[in-house]
Design a protein around this motif. Structure first.
Motif, PDB file in Angstrom:
ATOM      1  N   LYS A  33       0.953  -1.150  -0.237  1.00  0.00           N
ATOM      2  CA  LYS A  33      -0.050   0.103  -0.118  1.00  0.00           C
ATOM      3  C   LYS A  33       0.802   1.305  -0.028  1.00  0.00           C
ATOM      4  O   LYS A  33       2.061   1.143   0.760  1.00  0.00           O
ATOM      5  N   ARG A  34       0.493   2.255  -0.581  1.00  0.00           N
ATOM      6  CA  ARG A  34       1.138   3.576  -0.658  1.00  0.00           C
ATOM      7  C   ARG A  34       0.207   4.715  -0.060  1.00  0.00           C
ATOM      8  O   ARG A  34      -0.934   4.711  -0.159  1.00  0.00           O
ATOM      9  N   TYR A  35       0.903   5.548   0.939  1.00  0.00           N
ATOM     10  CA  TYR A  35       0.114   6.499   1.654  1.00  0.00           C
ATOM     11  C   TYR A  35       1.020   7.738   1.391  1.00  0.00           C
ATOM     12  O   TYR A  35       2.121   7.966   1.213  1.00  0.00           O
ATOM     13  N   LYS A  36       0.283   8.870   1.251  1.00  0.00           N
ATOM     14  CA  LYS A  36       0.578  10.194   0.960  1.00  0.00           C
ATOM     15  C   LYS A  36       1.022  10.798   2.395  1.00  0.00           C
ATOM     16  O   LYS A  36       0.513  10.356   3.319  1.00  0.00           O
ATOM     17  N   ILE A  41      -2.249   6.207   8.482  1.00  0.00           N
ATOM     18  CA  ILE A  41      -2.269   4.681   8.212  1.00  0.00           C
ATOM     19  C   ILE A  41      -2.944   4.041   9.090  1.00  0.00           C
ATOM     20  O   ILE A  41      -3.588   2.890   8.837  1.00  0.00           O
ATOM     21  N   LEU A  42      -3.050   4.266  10.292  1.00  0.00           N
ATOM     22  CA  LEU A  42      -3.639   3.456  11.309  1.00  0.00           C
ATOM     23  C   LEU A  42      -4.408   4.580  12.506  1.00  0.00           C
ATOM     24  O   LEU A  42      -3.443   5.114  13.062  1.00  0.00           O
ATOM     25  N   PHE A  43      -5.662   4.132  12.637  1.00  0.00           N
ATOM     26  CA  PHE A  43      -6.343   5.320  13.365  1.00  0.00           C
ATOM     27  C   PHE A  43      -6.193   4.901  15.056  1.00  0.00           C
ATOM     28  O   PHE A  43      -6.181   3.644  15.028  1.00  0.00           O
ATOM     29  N   GLU A  44      -6.287   5.550  15.825  1.00  0.00           N
ATOM     30  CA  GLU A  44      -6.223   5.280  17.371  1.00  0.00           C
ATOM     31  C   GLU A  44      -7.549   4.524  17.532  1.00  0.00           C
ATOM     32  O   GLU A  44      -8.509   4.878  17.287  1.00  0.00           O
ATOM     33  N   GLU A  45      -7.165   3.405  18.296  1.00  0.00           N
ATOM     34  CA  GLU A  45      -8.409   2.638  18.801  1.00  0.00           C
ATOM     35  C   GLU A  45      -8.915   1.787  17.684  1.00  0.00           C
ATOM     36  O   GLU A  45      -9.838   0.949  17.820  1.00  0.00           O
ATOM     37  N   ASP A  46      -8.197   1.713  16.492  1.00  0.00           N
ATOM     38  CA  ASP A  46      -8.654   0.858  15.439  1.00  0.00           C
ATOM     39  C   ASP A  46      -8.377  -0.576  15.829  1.00  0.00           C
ATOM     40  O   ASP A  46      -7.414  -0.905  16.459  1.00  0.00           O
ATOM     41  N   THR A  47      -9.245  -1.549  15.707  1.00  0.00           N
ATOM     42  CA  THR A  47      -8.994  -2.845  15.607  1.00  0.00           C
ATOM     43  C   THR A  47      -8.031  -3.373  14.452  1.00  0.00           C
ATOM     44  O   THR A  47      -8.637  -3.283  13.477  1.00  0.00           O
ATOM     45  N   ILE A  53       4.780  -3.012   7.561  1.00  0.00           N
ATOM     46  CA  ILE A  53       6.378  -2.946   7.235  1.00  0.00           C
ATOM     47  C   ILE A  53       6.623  -1.731   6.307  1.00  0.00           C
ATOM     48  O   ILE A  53       6.144  -1.848   5.190  1.00  0.00           O
ATOM     49  N   ILE A  54       7.586  -0.776   6.823  1.00  0.00           N
ATOM     50  CA  ILE A  54       7.779   0.344   5.825  1.00  0.00           C
ATOM     51  C   ILE A  54       9.016   0.026   4.929  1.00  0.00           C
ATOM     52  O   ILE A  54      10.077  -0.199   5.298  1.00  0.00           O
ATOM     53  N   LEU A  55       8.560  -0.066   3.654  1.00  0.00           N
ATOM     54  CA  LEU A  55       9.558  -0.415   2.773  1.00  0.00           C
ATOM     55  C   LEU A  55      10.185   0.909   2.276  1.00  0.00           C
ATOM     56  O   LEU A  55      11.310   0.653   2.148  1.00  0.00           O
ATOM     57  N   ASN A  56       9.499   1.923   2.376  1.00  0.00           N
ATOM     58  CA  ASN A  56      10.138   3.233   2.189  1.00  0.00           C
ATOM     59  C   ASN A  56       9.422   4.449   2.517  1.00  0.00           C
ATOM     60  O   ASN A  56       8.186   4.433   2.294  1.00  0.00           O
ATOM     61  N   GLY A  57       9.917   5.257   3.220  1.00  0.00           N
ATOM     62  CA  GLY A  57       9.253   6.482   3.700  1.00  0.00           C
ATOM     63  C   GLY A  57       9.395   6.531   5.291  1.00  0.00           C
ATOM     64  O   GLY A  57      10.376   6.033   5.743  1.00  0.00           O
ATOM     65  N   ASP A 102       5.323  10.518   1.702  1.00  0.00           N
ATOM     66  CA  ASP A 102       4.928   9.565   0.955  1.00  0.00           C
ATOM     67  C   ASP A 102       5.563   8.379   0.979  1.00  0.00           C
ATOM     68  O   ASP A 102       7.001   8.331   1.213  1.00  0.00           O
ATOM     69  N   SER A 103       4.803   7.384   1.536  1.00  0.00           N
ATOM     70  CA  SER A 103       5.666   6.015   2.048  1.00  0.00           C
ATOM     71  C   SER A 103       4.841   4.800   1.199  1.00  0.00           C
ATOM     72  O   SER A 103       3.625   4.898   1.120  1.00  0.00           O
ATOM     73  N   SER A 104       5.704   3.907   1.099  1.00  0.00           N
ATOM     74  CA  SER A 104       5.259   2.562   0.715  1.00  0.00           C
ATOM     75  C   SER A 104       5.445   1.373   1.691  1.00  0.00           C
ATOM     76  O   SER A 104       6.440   1.250   2.429  1.00  0.00           O
TER      77      SER A 104
END
Length: 231
Positions: A33-36, A41-47, A53-57, A102-104
């Motif tokens: 997945k790619r994120y701007k 990427i992950l919200f607080e209290e998300d299940t 794993i950060i490949l780049n970013g 920007d992260s992969s």
């Protein structure tokens, strides 16, 4: 995942003991997945049912206080990962993970995660070492936040970072990580103005220097006179 992502996997501590053939065997268990920049990427209290794993970013782990203040708990760079705790104990973490650029990111599900650690003892061994290291980091962070003196807080932070990102030189240690004054403030629970004042003073005294690439170099005297983190 393509060849470039496989090369990235080689630099991840969790998989550092695996051969090229073994890395190719696990690549199908991962999705990319790619994120701007600034994207959550992950919200607080998300299940969460996944490890990231950060490949780049670069990402940051933050908590928001009742009065809206953002506390920076940790930063993760290429080759690092997060979310493994929730896979192990089934509990969510009270923190939000945000892309700082920007992260992969490679994502692995709980089922595939357990499949890997059961099939590859070396992955499990690496995971135990990493979790121990993170526990020690937490102890050091508690020590840091209990100090009232601003200079002591920043010195401990720099010493902590030197263990992970430090490169020894003839004159001291260079922190191979780019940090803004605001990020240092958020990691030490202080204001940006206080951090700027301390760094300016240390630069004038020759204790530290900020290099052209924004890496921070710590003098030998700064390190030997610094407060050592707890063991």
């Amino acid at each position: 995942m393509g060849k470039n992502e496989i090369e990235h996997l080689k630099n991840i501590q969790l998989f550092s003991s695996l051969t090229d053939d073994e890395l190719h065997q696990i690549k199908d268990k991962l999705s990319l997945k790619r994120y701007k920049k600034h994207e959550v990427i992950l919200f607080e209290e998300d299940t969460t049912e996944y490890m990231y794993i950060i490949l780049n970013g670069k990402t940051k782990v933050i908590q928001t206080t009742e009065d809206g203040k953002e506390i920076l708990l940790a930063m993760h760079h290429s080759g690092e990962f997060f979310g493994e705790m929730s896979l192990l104990d089934g509990k969510t973490s009270p923190a939000t993970v945000v892309a700082m650029e920007d992260s992969s990111v490679a994502i692995i599900s709980r089922q595939e995660f357990y499949s890997l650690i059961r099939a590859q003892k070396r992955i499990l061994d690496n995971l135990l070492l990493i979790l121990c290291s993170r526990l020690r980091d937490s102890w050091e962070k508690i020590q840091l936040l209990n100090l009232k003196n601003a200079s002591q807080r920043i010195k401990i932070l720099f010493l902590m970072l030197s263990d992970k990102y430090g490169e020894k030189t003839a004159e001291g240690v260079t922190l191979n990580i780019k940090l803004t004054h605001q990020e240092i403030a958020e990691m030490t629970g202080m204001t940006r103005e206080t951090v700027t004042r301390m760094i300016d003073k240390w630069q004038k005294d020759g204790e530290i220097s900020v290099l052209k690439n924004r890496f921070i170099h710590l003098s030998s005297h700064f390190i030997t006179e610094g407060i050592k983190p707890i063991c």
